[in-house]
Design an enzyme around this catalytic site. Structure first.
Site, PDB file in Angstrom:
ATOM      1  N   ASP A 541       0.858  -1.181   0.000  1.00  0.00           N
ATOM      2  CA  ASP A 541       0.000   0.000   0.000  1.00  0.00           C
ATOM      3  C   ASP A 541       0.898   1.236   0.000  1.00  0.00           C
ATOM      4  O   ASP A 541       1.563   1.531   0.994  1.00  0.00           O
ATOM      5  CB  ASP A 541      -0.871  -0.051   1.272  1.00  0.00           C
ATOM      6  CG  ASP A 541      -1.884   1.092   1.351  1.00  0.00           C
ATOM      7  OD1 ASP A 541      -1.675   2.111   0.663  1.00  0.00           O
ATOM      8  OD2 ASP A 541      -2.852   0.958   2.112  1.00  0.00           O
ATOM      9  N   HIS A 542       0.903   1.929  -1.092  1.00  0.00           N
ATOM     10  CA  HIS A 542       1.825   3.064  -1.227  1.00  0.00           C
ATOM     11  C   HIS A 542       1.444   4.248  -0.339  1.00  0.00           C
ATOM     12  O   HIS A 542       2.196   5.216  -0.227  1.00  0.00           O
ATOM     13  CB  HIS A 542       1.896   3.476  -2.698  1.00  0.00           C
ATOM     14  CG  HIS A 542       3.205   4.115  -3.075  1.00  0.00           C
ATOM     15  ND1 HIS A 542       4.149   4.506  -2.159  1.00  0.00           N
ATOM     16  CD2 HIS A 542       3.728   4.418  -4.291  1.00  0.00           C
ATOM     17  CE1 HIS A 542       5.186   5.038  -2.774  1.00  0.00           C
ATOM     18  NE2 HIS A 542       4.960   4.996  -4.077  1.00  0.00           N
ATOM     19  N   ARG A 543       0.287   4.170   0.282  1.00  0.00           N
ATOM     20  CA  ARG A 543      -0.047   5.228   1.250  1.00  0.00           C
ATOM     21  C   ARG A 543       0.795   5.077   2.504  1.00  0.00           C
ATOM     22  O   ARG A 543       1.003   6.031   3.247  1.00  0.00           O
ATOM     23  CB  ARG A 543      -1.538   5.147   1.645  1.00  0.00           C
ATOM     24  CG  ARG A 543      -2.481   5.474   0.512  1.00  0.00           C
ATOM     25  CD  ARG A 543      -3.912   5.223   0.922  1.00  0.00           C
ATOM     26  NE  ARG A 543      -4.117   3.850   1.373  1.00  0.00           N
ATOM     27  CZ  ARG A 543      -5.244   3.386   1.902  1.00  0.00           C
ATOM     28  NH1 ARG A 543      -6.277   4.200   2.059  1.00  0.00           N
ATOM     29  NH2 ARG A 543      -5.369   2.134   2.272  1.00  0.00           N
TER      30      ARG A 543
END
Ligand code: CAO
Length: 569
Positions: A541-543
């Site tokens: 999850d690039h968040r």
């Protein structure tokens, strides 16, 4: 107990049709509660009760045409209410109760007020004689309430020439929406209000300028056509004598416009949308195109419940097929038109997996990184344990080593076992290492969670992998067996393939895809040597995880699998 009749108040026009009865005999009603819905060619509006009580007689039926003063219901009200009403009447008009009743007393909101006289009082003569120009302020007429109402649309601009009856502004309360018509023809000289303003009867809306002769003319027209315009009455400018006799323009109940009902361009330009003002307002707030909503009220009238259901259906549809109402649905195709087909019902598990995948795919910005772990030594070691594995009655596949390596990499990169919380405001770091393992079963995909992987030996893990995979295939997993994971491993190594992009099992933030290991030539400085490489794909999850974090995690994992001695460090 006393009886009280509620009648149709000033509805800004001649007659309107009863399109819905909102109460029945025996119903208890509160003050302001809608009793019936009237609809004219310009608007639909709820007629509110002017008292609290019990409906003892319903004097109207659907389809009937009613005008101002027509009796709607008789209520049985308690003594206090009756007394209050009577004394209010006496104070307000000096009439006796009987005479008020006979006149159709209803608490009708259209008693003359300051607004009706405002234009005459403030008219200014800008010119001289009959050839001059007069500038007349146009106020908000009697709108049937002393409460402020929202001005939702200004229909004219400074400089516009308007004819008598043209809409100047649109007002909306939660009970009705109405246009305020021009009381006479003229040029809009200034506008004193803006959309979104709250206005009351008597507030100045704008100024209309009329040439002296024209003004006189329009006065005449106004007085002779009073009652025949959309508003049902007109006001004349300039000529004070005439103004004194002619009431100010009453608001004209209106048919809401496309811009008001929904952002969709054709939302209500389609005729035949039956909806009350409160429903239209709600639709506008949620951007619901009314023309697309099926009305379930009498004669297809749209109710608030219809909007609720419309939104719910859209959301469900989004969950099943598109993930969000804003995403265009994939069109249904008649596949049978192209050849023989067979339709089968999907399993519950399949549908659940589909919606989980879609939810994750739509919510999580995914990045996938790839690398190969050199598991030549690991495989040699694993082969050396074959006899012992047989003795123990377990099958030792690469999976327990992969799980163990992930546990160490998670310990060293704790962000990979965190989850977003508080709508993204914070991260929850878990101090346990529970890892989910995707299991392919005939019923669909299941992800049992192996707890405390970091604390278990390779043999314990090998046993547990076998046990949970069997449990999953036998549909014996309990919900708790599939909860609490921090990270997931999805191995297609037994099936094949060189790599894939696994979807993060949110709210986890990382997932490892394992593909089929194979022997490949690897350049070792001076020569190619045969090594067994295990393709890995790490989605995250690039968040939460940056490329650097992802790179470090994967590199660590590759190193651990390449030298399993490090697993005990
Ligand atoms: N490369 C090469 N061979 C592999 C391998 C790999 N990466 N992983 C496993 N194998 C081999 C095993 O060693 C075993 O070989 P032998 O029979 O010769 O010993 C064989 O493949 C079968 O292994 P397995 O499937 O019985 O056991 P496993 O521990 O590797 O995997 C499980 C267990 C439950 C993960 C697996 O059976 C499974 O269901 N995988 C599918 C997961 C899945 O569907 N993921 C996709 C999810 S997203 O759609």
């Amino acid at each position: 107990m006393a009886k009280k009749q509620v009648t149709v108040p000033d509805i800004g026009g001649a007659e309107a049709e009863v399109i819905e009865l909102l109460v029945a005999v025996g119903d208890e009603v509160a003050v302001d509660q809608g009793l019936i819905v009237l609809e004219s060619d310009k608007a639909s509006m709820e007629i509110p009760s002017t008292a609290a009580g019990v409906v003892v007689e319903l004097m109207v039926s659907e389809g009937e045409q009613l005008a101002e003063g027509a009796p709607v219901v008789t209520l049985e009200v308690d003594g206090e209410e009756a007394e209050e009403t009577a004394s209010e009447r006496e104070t307000a008009s000096g009439e006796s109760e009987e005479s008020a009743d006979a006149a159709g007393e209803s608490g009708a909101p259209a008693e003359p007020d300051a607004g009706t006289e405002a234009p005459a009082a403030e008219t200014t003569a800008a010119g001289s004689g009959s050839g001059g120009e007069s500038v007349t302020p146009v106020p908000v007429p009697d709108i049937g309430t002393e409460d402020p109402v929202e001005l939702i649309e200004v229909c004219v601009r400074v400089g516009d020439e308007v004819s008598e009856g043209d809409s100047l502004v649109v007002l909306e309360s939660d009970k009705a929406s109405m246009e305020v018509p021009a009381p006479f023809a003229g040029e809009v000289r200034s506008i004193k209000v803006a959309e979104g303003d709250s206005v009351r009867a008597g507030d100045e809306l704008l100024e209309l300028a009329v040439a002296g002769d024209a003004a006189a003319g329009s006065t005449g027209a106004g007085s002779t056509t009073a009652g025949s315009t959309a508003a049902g009455s007109t006001a004349a400018p300039a000529n004070e004598a005439a103004q004194a006799e002619v009431p100010a323009a009453a608001p004209s109940p209106r048919e809401p416009r496309a811009a008001e009902t929904a952002p969709a361009p054709d939302a209500d330009s389609k005729s035949g949308v039956y909806a009350g003002p409160a429903v239209r307002k709600l639709a506008r707030e949620f951007g619901i195109p009314l023309a697309e909503v099926q009305g379930s009220g009498p004669r297809g009238r749209l109710l608030k419940e219809d909007l609720h259901q419309f939104v719910q259906r859209r959301m469900e549809q989004g969950g099943k097929t598109t993930g969000a109402a804003a995403i265009p649905a994939i069109p249904e195709v008649d596949f049978a038109a192209f050849g023989k087909v067979e339709v089968t019902e999907r399993s519950k598990l399949d549908k659940l997996t589909a919606s989980n995948m879609q939810r994750s795919w739509l919510n999580v910005p995914h990045v996938t990184q790839y690398d190969d772990a050199d598991i030549t030594e690991l495989e040699t070691f694993r082969a050396s344990l074959r006899a012992e594995a047989e003795q123990r009655g377990v099958k030792l596949t690469p999976m327990p080593f992969i799980l163990k390596a992930c546990a160490v990499a998670l310990r060293d990169n704790p962000k990979f076992r965190s989850s977003l919380a508080d709508g993204g405001e914070s991260l929850v770091y878990k101090h346990y290492t529970h890892i989910g393992m995707a299991v392919d079963t005939p019923a669909g995909l299941l992800v049992p969670v192996i707890r405390d992987v970091d604390k278990k030996t390779i043999w314990e893990l090998a046993e547990e992998v076998l046990a949970v995979a069997a449990k999953a295939r036998d549909r014996k997993l309990m919900p708790g067996d599939m909860q609490g994971g921090c990270f997931t491993v999805s191995s297609l190594g037994n099936i094949g393939g060189r790599g894939f992009t696994p979807i993060v099992n949110a709210p986890e933030v990382g997932i490892l895809g394992v593909s089929r290991a194979e022997i490949r030539p690897v350049w070792e400085g001076e020569e190619f040597v045969a090594r067994k490489l295990l393709p890995l794909s790490l989605s995250y999850d690039h968040r939460v995880i940056n490329g650097g974090d992802g790179g470090r995690f994967l590199t660590r994992l590759v190193a651990l699998l390449g030298d399993i001695r490090q697993l005990v460090m």
